[in-house]
Design a protein around this motif. Structure first.
Motif, PDB file in Angstrom:
ATOM      1  N   TYR A  34       0.837  -1.201   0.000  1.00 27.64           N
ATOM      2  CA  TYR A  34       0.000   0.000   0.000  1.00 27.64           C
ATOM      3  C   TYR A  34       0.873   1.252   0.000  1.00 27.64           C
ATOM      4  O   TYR A  34       0.587   2.216  -0.697  1.00 27.64           O
ATOM      5  CB  TYR A  34      -0.916   0.016   1.226  1.00 27.64           C
ATOM      6  N   LYS A  35       1.936   1.219   0.797  1.00 31.11           N
ATOM      7  CA  LYS A  35       2.851   2.367   0.863  1.00 31.11           C
ATOM      8  C   LYS A  35       3.490   2.622  -0.498  1.00 31.11           C
ATOM      9  O   LYS A  35       3.517   3.763  -0.973  1.00 31.11           O
ATOM     10  CB  LYS A  35       3.929   2.094   1.922  1.00 31.11           C
ATOM     11  N   LYS A  36       3.989   1.560  -1.133  1.00 33.66           N
ATOM     12  CA  LYS A  36       4.616   1.712  -2.456  1.00 33.66           C
ATOM     13  C   LYS A  36       3.609   2.260  -3.467  1.00 33.66           C
ATOM     14  O   LYS A  36       3.929   3.146  -4.262  1.00 33.66           O
ATOM     15  CB  LYS A  36       5.164   0.376  -2.941  1.00 33.66           C
ATOM     16  N   ALA A  37       2.403   1.725  -3.450  1.00 37.94           N
ATOM     17  CA  ALA A  37       1.366   2.174  -4.378  1.00 37.94           C
ATOM     18  C   ALA A  37       1.032   3.641  -4.144  1.00 37.94           C
ATOM     19  O   ALA A  37       0.929   4.428  -5.092  1.00 37.94           O
ATOM     20  CB  ALA A  37       0.109   1.310  -4.232  1.00 37.94           C
ATOM     21  N   LEU A  38       0.884   4.026  -2.896  1.00 41.31           N
ATOM     22  CA  LEU A  38       0.531   5.399  -2.552  1.00 41.31           C
ATOM     23  C   LEU A  38       1.627   6.374  -2.982  1.00 41.31           C
ATOM     24  O   LEU A  38       1.343   7.442  -3.522  1.00 41.31           O
ATOM     25  CB  LEU A  38       0.254   5.501  -1.055  1.00 41.31           C
ATOM     26  N   GLU A  39       2.878   5.985  -2.773  1.00 41.29           N
ATOM     27  CA  GLU A  39       3.984   6.854  -3.189  1.00 41.29           C
ATOM     28  C   GLU A  39       4.031   6.983  -4.707  1.00 41.29           C
ATOM     29  O   GLU A  39       4.310   8.066  -5.234  1.00 41.29           O
ATOM     30  CB  GLU A  39       5.303   6.328  -2.620  1.00 41.29           C
ATOM     31  N   GLN A  40       3.729   5.895  -5.421  1.00 44.39           N
ATOM     32  CA  GLN A  40       3.680   5.961  -6.886  1.00 44.39           C
ATOM     33  C   GLN A  40       2.523   6.833  -7.362  1.00 44.39           C
ATOM     34  O   GLN A  40       2.675   7.630  -8.287  1.00 44.39           O
ATOM     35  CB  GLN A  40       3.551   4.563  -7.493  1.00 44.39           C
ATOM     36  N   LEU A  41       1.366   6.691  -6.729  1.00 47.61           N
ATOM     37  CA  LEU A  41       0.174   7.446  -7.136  1.00 47.61           C
ATOM     38  C   LEU A  41       0.307   8.939  -6.886  1.00 47.61           C
ATOM     39  O   LEU A  41      -0.152   9.756  -7.689  1.00 47.61           O
ATOM     40  CB  LEU A  41      -1.064   6.938  -6.381  1.00 47.61           C
ATOM     41  N   THR A  42       0.912   9.297  -5.758  1.00 46.33           N
ATOM     42  CA  THR A  42       0.936  10.700  -5.344  1.00 46.33           C
ATOM     43  C   THR A  42       2.250  11.410  -5.634  1.00 46.33           C
ATOM     44  O   THR A  42       2.279  12.640  -5.692  1.00 46.33           O
ATOM     45  CB  THR A  42       0.659  10.823  -3.829  1.00 46.33           C
ATOM     46  N   GLY A  43       3.340  10.641  -5.762  1.00 50.73           N
ATOM     47  CA  GLY A  43       4.650  11.256  -5.892  1.00 50.73           C
ATOM     48  C   GLY A  43       5.159  11.834  -4.578  1.00 50.73           C
ATOM     49  O   GLY A  43       6.130  12.582  -4.541  1.00 50.73           O
ATOM     50  N   LYS A  44       4.481  11.490  -3.472  1.00 56.56           N
ATOM     51  CA  LYS A  44       4.862  11.999  -2.149  1.00 56.56           C
ATOM     52  C   LYS A  44       5.310  10.849  -1.273  1.00 56.56           C
ATOM     53  O   LYS A  44       4.970   9.701  -1.498  1.00 56.56           O
ATOM     54  CB  LYS A  44       3.679  12.727  -1.506  1.00 56.56           C
ATOM     55  N   LYS A  45       6.069  11.163  -0.232  1.00 61.13           N
ATOM     56  CA  LYS A  45       6.639  10.170   0.685  1.00 61.13           C
ATOM     57  C   LYS A  45       5.640   9.827   1.794  1.00 61.13           C
ATOM     58  O   LYS A  45       5.033  10.712   2.392  1.00 61.13           O
ATOM     59  CB  LYS A  45       7.918  10.749   1.299  1.00 61.13           C
ATOM     60  N   VAL A  46       5.502   8.520   2.052  1.00 66.84           N
ATOM     61  CA  VAL A  46       4.713   8.062   3.199  1.00 66.84           C
ATOM     62  C   VAL A  46       5.634   8.066   4.411  1.00 66.84           C
ATOM     63  O   VAL A  46       6.622   7.342   4.442  1.00 66.84           O
ATOM     64  CB  VAL A  46       4.123   6.651   2.953  1.00 66.84           C
ATOM     65  N   LYS A  47       5.317   8.886   5.389  1.00 64.27           N
ATOM     66  CA  LYS A  47       6.169   9.007   6.577  1.00 64.27           C
ATOM     67  C   LYS A  47       5.786   8.032   7.681  1.00 64.27           C
ATOM     68  O   LYS A  47       6.609   7.700   8.524  1.00 64.27           O
ATOM     69  CB  LYS A  47       6.154  10.430   7.116  1.00 64.27           C
ATOM     70  N   GLU A  48       4.505   7.574   7.679  1.00 66.06           N
ATOM     71  CA  GLU A  48       4.037   6.636   8.704  1.00 66.06           C
ATOM     72  C   GLU A  48       3.048   5.659   8.097  1.00 66.06           C
ATOM     73  O   GLU A  48       2.196   6.055   7.312  1.00 66.06           O
ATOM     74  CB  GLU A  48       3.294   7.360   9.837  1.00 66.06           C
ATOM     75  N   SER A  49       3.179   4.392   8.499  1.00 65.41           N
ATOM     76  CA  SER A  49       2.187   3.369   8.169  1.00 65.41           C
ATOM     77  C   SER A  49       1.648   2.858   9.499  1.00 65.41           C
ATOM     78  O   SER A  49       2.411   2.418  10.359  1.00 65.41           O
ATOM     79  CB  SER A  49       2.821   2.213   7.393  1.00 65.41           C
ATOM     80  N   ILE A  50       0.327   2.926   9.650  1.00 63.46           N
ATOM     81  CA  ILE A  50      -0.297   2.628  10.937  1.00 63.46           C
ATOM     82  C   ILE A  50      -1.474   1.678  10.752  1.00 63.46           C
ATOM     83  O   ILE A  50      -2.277   1.843   9.827  1.00 63.46           O
ATOM     84  CB  ILE A  50      -0.813   3.923  11.601  1.00 63.46           C
ATOM     85  N   ILE A  51      -1.559   0.694  11.634  1.00 62.99           N
ATOM     86  CA  ILE A  51      -2.752  -0.135  11.747  1.00 62.99           C
ATOM     87  C   ILE A  51      -3.503   0.403  12.961  1.00 62.99           C
ATOM     88  O   ILE A  51      -2.894   0.598  14.021  1.00 62.99           O
ATOM     89  CB  ILE A  51      -2.391  -1.617  11.998  1.00 62.99           C
TER      90      ILE A  51
END
Length: 133
Positions: free
Chosen positions: A105-122
Motif C-alpha cells: 500500500y505504501k509503495k502504491a501510494l507513493e507511486q500514485l501521489t509522488g509523495k513520501k509516506v512518513k508513517e504506516s499505521i494499523i
C-alpha cells in the motif's frame, strides 16, 4: 466495510473517534487532505513477490487503501483492522499479518501521489490503539 462496522461494539468506535489518530484525520479533513478508500492497481516484479522466482514478469496487485492523509512533512497511511487478537501479543500478531500488505500500500501510494509516506499505521479496533509499522 459497512457490515464489519455494524458488528463492532459501539464503545470501540467511540474509543477510535477520541483517539489521537482520529484527531489528526479531522485536522487533515479541514484542509481537504484526507482521502478514504483509494483503490489502486500496481505491477510488481515476480522476483519481488517470491525471491525464488528469477523472472522480471509483472504481477498485478490490486487493493483499497482504507485511509491516508497528508501532513506538512508527508503522508500517513492508515488501515483499520477488526481482528480478534489477544492483548498480550496482539500488536505483534497484527504486524506479522499485515506488514507486507501495508508495504505494498505504501509503495502504491507513493507511486500514485509522488509523495513520501512518513508513517504506516494499523488501527486495531479490538485493542483500541494504533500499531505503527
Amino acid at each position: 466495510n459497512k457490515n464489519e462496522l455494524e458488528a463492532i461494539d459501539k464503545s470501540k468506535l467511540l474509543n477510535f473517534l477520541s483517539s489521537k489518530i482520529a484527531e489528526r484525520m479531522r485536522l487533515a479533513s479541514t484542509e481537504n487532505k484526507l482521502f478514504i478508500e483509494r483503490q489502486f492497481i500496481m505491477g510488481v516484479k515476480a522476483s519481488e513477490v517470491n525471491k525464488q522466482m528469477k523472472s522480471d514478469e509483472l504481477f498485478l496487485i490490486q487493493g483499497i487503501i482504507d485511509v491516508y492523509f497528508e501532513e506538512d512533512d508527508g503522508l500517513v497511511l492508515l488501515d483499520y483492522k477488526t481482528d480478534k487478537v489477544g492483548h498480550k501479543h496482539g500488536e505483534e500478531t497484527l504486524i506479522k499479518r499485515y506488514s507486507v500488505q501495508l508495504d505494498y500500500y505504501k509503495k502504491a501510494l507513493e507511486q500514485l501521489t509522488g509523495k513520501k509516506v512518513k508513517e504506516s499505521i494499523i488501527y486495531s479496533l479490538e485493542l483500541g490503539k494504533e500499531v505503527k509499522l
